[in-house]
Design a protein around this motif. Structure first.
Motif, PDB file in Angstrom:
ATOM      1  N   ASN A  81     -52.485  25.590 -55.828  1.00  0.00           N
ATOM      2  CA  ASN A  81     -51.753  26.739 -55.682  1.00  0.00           C
ATOM      3  C   ASN A  81     -50.477  26.831 -56.161  1.00  0.00           C
ATOM      4  O   ASN A  81     -49.631  27.725 -55.561  1.00  0.00           O
ATOM      5  CB  ASN A  81     -51.788  26.791 -53.979  1.00  0.00           C
ATOM      6  CG  ASN A  81     -50.829  25.602 -53.629  1.00  0.00           C
ATOM      7  OD1 ASN A  81     -50.534  24.573 -54.269  1.00  0.00           O
ATOM      8  ND2 ASN A  81     -50.175  25.564 -52.371  1.00  0.00           N
ATOM      9  N   TYR A  82     -50.153  26.412 -57.436  1.00  0.00           N
ATOM     10  CA  TYR A  82     -48.892  26.649 -57.870  1.00  0.00           C
ATOM     11  C   TYR A  82     -48.536  28.038 -58.278  1.00  0.00           C
ATOM     12  O   TYR A  82     -47.242  28.511 -58.321  1.00  0.00           O
ATOM     13  CB  TYR A  82     -48.803  25.777 -59.322  1.00  0.00           C
ATOM     14  CG  TYR A  82     -49.489  26.267 -60.415  1.00  0.00           C
ATOM     15  CD1 TYR A  82     -48.460  26.900 -61.363  1.00  0.00           C
ATOM     16  CD2 TYR A  82     -50.728  26.093 -60.815  1.00  0.00           C
ATOM     17  CE1 TYR A  82     -48.946  27.223 -62.743  1.00  0.00           C
ATOM     18  CE2 TYR A  82     -51.215  26.645 -62.153  1.00  0.00           C
ATOM     19  CZ  TYR A  82     -50.344  27.252 -62.968  1.00  0.00           C
ATOM     20  OH  TYR A  82     -50.778  27.606 -64.094  1.00  0.00           O
ATOM     21  N   GLN A  83     -49.717  28.864 -58.491  1.00  0.00           N
ATOM     22  CA  GLN A  83     -49.121  30.330 -58.991  1.00  0.00           C
ATOM     23  C   GLN A  83     -48.738  30.986 -57.729  1.00  0.00           C
ATOM     24  O   GLN A  83     -47.800  31.907 -57.770  1.00  0.00           O
ATOM     25  CB  GLN A  83     -50.225  31.139 -59.625  1.00  0.00           C
ATOM     26  CG  GLN A  83     -50.846  30.538 -60.847  1.00  0.00           C
ATOM     27  CD  GLN A  83     -50.154  30.891 -62.022  1.00  0.00           C
ATOM     28  OE1 GLN A  83     -48.941  31.545 -61.823  1.00  0.00           O
ATOM     29  NE2 GLN A  83     -50.448  30.738 -63.085  1.00  0.00           N
ATOM     30  N   GLU A  84     -49.305  30.620 -56.671  1.00  0.00           N
ATOM     31  CA  GLU A  84     -48.904  31.242 -55.170  1.00  0.00           C
ATOM     32  C   GLU A  84     -47.516  30.778 -55.073  1.00  0.00           C
ATOM     33  O   GLU A  84     -46.717  31.531 -54.682  1.00  0.00           O
ATOM     34  CB  GLU A  84     -49.843  30.923 -54.205  1.00  0.00           C
ATOM     35  CG  GLU A  84     -49.694  31.158 -52.966  1.00  0.00           C
ATOM     36  CD  GLU A  84     -50.723  30.635 -51.674  1.00  0.00           C
ATOM     37  OE1 GLU A  84     -50.155  30.479 -50.794  1.00  0.00           O
ATOM     38  OE2 GLU A  84     -51.711  30.501 -52.161  1.00  0.00           O
ATOM     39  N   LEU A  85     -47.244  29.519 -55.088  1.00  0.00           N
ATOM     40  CA  LEU A  85     -45.981  29.113 -54.945  1.00  0.00           C
ATOM     41  C   LEU A  85     -44.768  29.486 -55.753  1.00  0.00           C
ATOM     42  O   LEU A  85     -43.992  29.638 -55.525  1.00  0.00           O
ATOM     43  CB  LEU A  85     -46.101  27.377 -54.879  1.00  0.00           C
ATOM     44  CG  LEU A  85     -46.753  26.780 -53.763  1.00  0.00           C
ATOM     45  CD1 LEU A  85     -46.835  25.375 -54.389  1.00  0.00           C
ATOM     46  CD2 LEU A  85     -46.230  26.876 -52.541  1.00  0.00           C
ATOM     47  N   ARG A  86     -45.244  29.578 -56.852  1.00  0.00           N
ATOM     48  CA  ARG A  86     -44.042  30.229 -58.008  1.00  0.00           C
ATOM     49  C   ARG A  86     -43.848  31.799 -57.499  1.00  0.00           C
ATOM     50  O   ARG A  86     -42.611  31.957 -57.866  1.00  0.00           O
ATOM     51  CB  ARG A  86     -45.062  30.332 -59.219  1.00  0.00           C
ATOM     52  CG  ARG A  86     -44.237  30.979 -60.500  1.00  0.00           C
ATOM     53  CD  ARG A  86     -44.655  30.947 -61.768  1.00  0.00           C
ATOM     54  NE  ARG A  86     -44.065  31.583 -62.751  1.00  0.00           N
ATOM     55  CZ  ARG A  86     -43.807  31.255 -64.199  1.00  0.00           C
ATOM     56  NH1 ARG A  86     -44.585  29.997 -64.455  1.00  0.00           N
ATOM     57  NH2 ARG A  86     -43.462  31.906 -64.769  1.00  0.00           N
ATOM     58  N   ILE A  87     -44.576  32.407 -57.046  1.00  0.00           N
ATOM     59  CA  ILE A  87     -44.297  33.884 -56.475  1.00  0.00           C
ATOM     60  C   ILE A  87     -43.144  33.953 -55.628  1.00  0.00           C
ATOM     61  O   ILE A  87     -42.206  34.407 -55.434  1.00  0.00           O
ATOM     62  CB  ILE A  87     -45.648  34.845 -56.260  1.00  0.00           C
ATOM     63  CG1 ILE A  87     -46.496  34.974 -57.503  1.00  0.00           C
ATOM     64  CG2 ILE A  87     -45.297  36.114 -55.483  1.00  0.00           C
ATOM     65  CD1 ILE A  87     -47.821  35.691 -56.928  1.00  0.00           C
ATOM     66  N   LYS A  88     -43.443  32.803 -54.472  1.00  0.00           N
ATOM     67  CA  LYS A  88     -42.603  32.852 -53.500  1.00  0.00           C
ATOM     68  C   LYS A  88     -41.201  32.056 -54.021  1.00  0.00           C
ATOM     69  O   LYS A  88     -40.155  32.715 -53.341  1.00  0.00           O
ATOM     70  CB  LYS A  88     -43.012  31.568 -52.549  1.00  0.00           C
ATOM     71  CG  LYS A  88     -44.342  32.449 -51.788  1.00  0.00           C
ATOM     72  CD  LYS A  88     -44.953  31.205 -50.641  1.00  0.00           C
ATOM     73  CE  LYS A  88     -46.077  31.812 -49.842  1.00  0.00           C
ATOM     74  NZ  LYS A  88     -46.729  30.808 -48.972  1.00  0.00           N
ATOM     75  N   LEU A  89     -41.335  31.544 -54.795  1.00  0.00           N
ATOM     76  CA  LEU A  89     -40.072  30.718 -55.539  1.00  0.00           C
ATOM     77  C   LEU A  89     -39.339  31.758 -56.040  1.00  0.00           C
ATOM     78  O   LEU A  89     -38.112  31.839 -56.103  1.00  0.00           O
ATOM     79  CB  LEU A  89     -40.161  29.502 -56.298  1.00  0.00           C
ATOM     80  CG  LEU A  89     -40.673  28.358 -55.489  1.00  0.00           C
ATOM     81  CD1 LEU A  89     -41.233  27.293 -56.417  1.00  0.00           C
ATOM     82  CD2 LEU A  89     -39.535  27.776 -54.712  1.00  0.00           C
ATOM     83  N   GLU A  90     -39.891  32.679 -56.992  1.00  0.00           N
ATOM     84  CA  GLU A  90     -39.229  33.719 -57.648  1.00  0.00           C
ATOM     85  C   GLU A  90     -38.446  34.644 -56.788  1.00  0.00           C
ATOM     86  O   GLU A  90     -37.645  35.264 -57.264  1.00  0.00           O
ATOM     87  CB  GLU A  90     -40.402  34.408 -58.430  1.00  0.00           C
ATOM     88  CG  GLU A  90     -40.955  33.710 -59.788  1.00  0.00           C
ATOM     89  CD  GLU A  90     -41.829  34.366 -60.691  1.00  0.00           C
ATOM     90  OE1 GLU A  90     -41.864  33.890 -61.847  1.00  0.00           O
ATOM     91  OE2 GLU A  90     -42.674  34.866 -60.014  1.00  0.00           O
TER      92      GLU A  90
END
Length: 579
Positions: A81-90
């Motif tokens: 789920n790193y792409q999903e987490l990346r969006i939240k972090l961005e």
């Protein structure tokens, strides 16, 4: 998928010793990461990382640092789920220089600290160093929720070593490798070691769902997630089947991510067939693989599934003689002794898999969540025995050696082998059995076997059933969705009843069947040769060789035959010889 090893020093670091230590550990782990190597020697610590490049091949090198270089990470695994987490972090203001899941893992730790671990969906272990709070630093070693990836830690007065594999520690310098009688007793009882044991007193496994924090040379252990107690919900069979199918499809889709070729194991059983169906449904016509013996195989069923979904399919035959020929090599590949005979055909199968793909999907995990093994039904049939008696029956039906005289020079208190019994006794019987296996057999046998054997040949295994979301969903299902009068894993059969041939849906579980009796007979000379050589060496004073010899004499004379017990002893003796 990778491997790493390193050290945290308690009383200062000697650079030359640190360089030598990390170099030796890196060489021991090369098979886990042949594509790249990275080393960091920092303030009071060192780490070496070996990379098998799967995601962001061009720029995902490790170890990886924060922009200010105060925090860094070396990690092994995949975060789905790193792409999903990346969006939240961005959205929080983080920017990224790579497309790797490693950078997302590091950023999430920078943002949320320890709370980051539970947000990860994947298989992973990691070493994280953090100097934001001071020059002495704080260090963290974390293992994924379900223990898909292994992590070992050694500690003495001078240092704390850690590694993705046991061999990197036992081959390091200045380590005390005193045998651990409790670890040996665990192995002889269960055919593998329960966490936190290993066969060495000063080396332990980090348990699933936990992390270690090292501060001022002191180690503390923290649990960030555990298998929740069931909370059954009012859900119809059809709704449950539909939701399970969608959760599994989402998991398969996430695990198809790769920049290298992906394949799948297809035994023809329900679990691997369900994964193959969903791969096909998602447009991934993966090359599939199966292995068996001439007179013991599942080729008929795997061929039917492959033909129906137009999957290119390879079937490979092996023999007990071929297994005997590579016995020493496979035990060495195990790294940690596991007397699961399926390790051996799996190793042979990987010879063929690695010629075609680098990542392979597999169906492990369903049986432990949905009651797929025969011991569950057999134990349930013993009710209304007391819980203590049921626990004994359950372990006996699981092919564990509860009543055997263990070939050890000193006795071990029985309670030392019951560290996870609470998961059985504090829950309803079926849930207790499933949870017990998810805490013991699943991480330290099933997943350890897959990790060690595949990684020994630089292959990455992925397991779509092994998802925190799926585990938590299974806990909401009524028992009748798992085992009922229609058989085991009922809800999974219901979910795929329109997709799979009836012969696949209704046939009893076969598993990765191996003719153990034939293999033990084939290896009689090896058994006695290893018995003689084990009388000298690191474990000579803790093994009772008279008991071992009597065991072998009884079996081969026909007085008391027990091929699985002989096999268990044989694997241990070969492992001792190799280490």
């Amino acid at each position: 998928m990778c491997g790493y090893g390193g050290c945290v020093w308690k009383n200062g670091i000697t650079p030359s010793y640190a360089e030598n230590m990390t170099s030796k550990m890196g060489k021991q782990l090369q098979h886990r990461g042949p594509d790249d190597v990275g080393t960091v020697i920092g303030a009071g610590f060192s780490v070496v990382h070996r990379r098998l490049a799967i995601i962001d091949i061009a720029s995902g090198q490790q170890p990886m640092f924060s922009d200010d270089r105060q925090v860094g990470i070396a990690y092994n695994g995949e975060i789905y789920n790193y792409q999903e987490l990346r969006i939240k972090l961005e959205a929080k203001g983080f920017t990224f220089k790579t497309n790797s899941d490693t950078e997302v893992f590091l950023a999430l730790f920078l943002s949320d600290g320890y709370d980051s671990f539970d947000q990860l969906n994947g298989m992973f272990t990691a070493f994280i160093w953090d100097f934001r709070a001071g020059s002495e630093g704080e260090f963290h070693l974390v293992r994924d929720h379900l223990g898909v990836k292994p992590l070992y830690v050694y500690e003495d007065d001078e240092k704390i070593l850690f590694s993705s594999e046991l061999r990197a520690i036992i081959n390091a310098e200045r380590v005390d490798l005193e045998p651990n009688v409790e670890g040996l007793a665990s192995y002889f009882t269960y055919r593998y070691c329960h966490a936190p044991y290993t066969l060495y007193r000063n080396i332990r496994r980090v348990e699933a769902g936990t992390f270690l924090r090292i501060r001022h040379g002191k180690v503390s252990n923290w649990c960030y997630w555990d298998i929740p107690a069931s909370m059954e919900t009012d859900i119809s069979v059809q709704e449950a089947a539909s939701e399970l199918r969608q959760l599994l499809k989402d998991s398969v889709q996430g695990q198809l991510m790769s920049e290298v070729p992906v394949g799948c194991f297809l035994s023809g059983g329900l679990d691997s067939s369900a994964v193959a169906v969903l791969c096909s449904e998602l447009g991934a016509k993966l090359l599939s693989f199966n292995i068996g013996f001439p007179d013991l195989n599942e080729f008929e069923f795997s061929n039917r599934v492959a033909e129906k979904y137009e999957l290119p399919h390879l079937t490979i035959e092996t023999t007990p003689a071929e297994i005997a020929e590579r016995f020493e090599r496979v035990v060495s590949a195990m790294d940690d002794p596991i007397a699961d005979p399926a390790c051996f055909p799996l190793h042979i199968l990987c010879d063929y898999v690695k010629q075609h793909v680098t990542v392979v999907l597999s169906g492990e995990g369903s049986d432990e969540m949905l009651g797929g093994y025969p011991q569950y039904k057999r134990t349930l049939d013993r009710i209304p025995d007391s819980s203590g008696t049921l626990f004994d029956h359950f372990r006996e039906y699981s092919w564990y050696f509860n009543r055997r005289v263990l070939p050890l020079s000193e006795s071990v208190a029985p309670y030392s082998l019951w560290g996870h019994k609470k998961y059985f006794t504090e829950r309803p019987v079926l849930e207790g059995m499933l949870t017990y296996d998810m805490k013991t057999w699943f991480p330290e046998n099933l997943m350890a076997k897959a990790d060690k054997i595949l990684m020994s040949q630089s292959l990455e295994g992925r397991f779509p059933f092994v998802s925190k979301k799926i585990v938590e969903f299974m806990g909401r299902l009524p028992e009748e969705c798992k085992i009922n009068n229609n058989g085991e894993k009922y809800i999974l059969r219901k979910a795929f009843e329109k997709d799979l041939p009836k012969s696949v849906l209704t046939r009893p579980k076969m598993g990765f069947s191996v003719p153990v009796s034939d293999m033990v007979t084939e290896m009689k000379d090896t058994v006695y040769d290893l018995l003689n050589t084990s009388r000298r060496g690191r474990f000579e004073n803790v093994l009772d060789h008279n008991v071992l010899e009597q065991t072998f004499n009884d079996h081969y004379s026909g007085k008391y035959t027990d091929p699985l017990w002989v096999w268990t002893c044989l694997v241990l003796l070969q492992w001792v010889e190799s280490n």
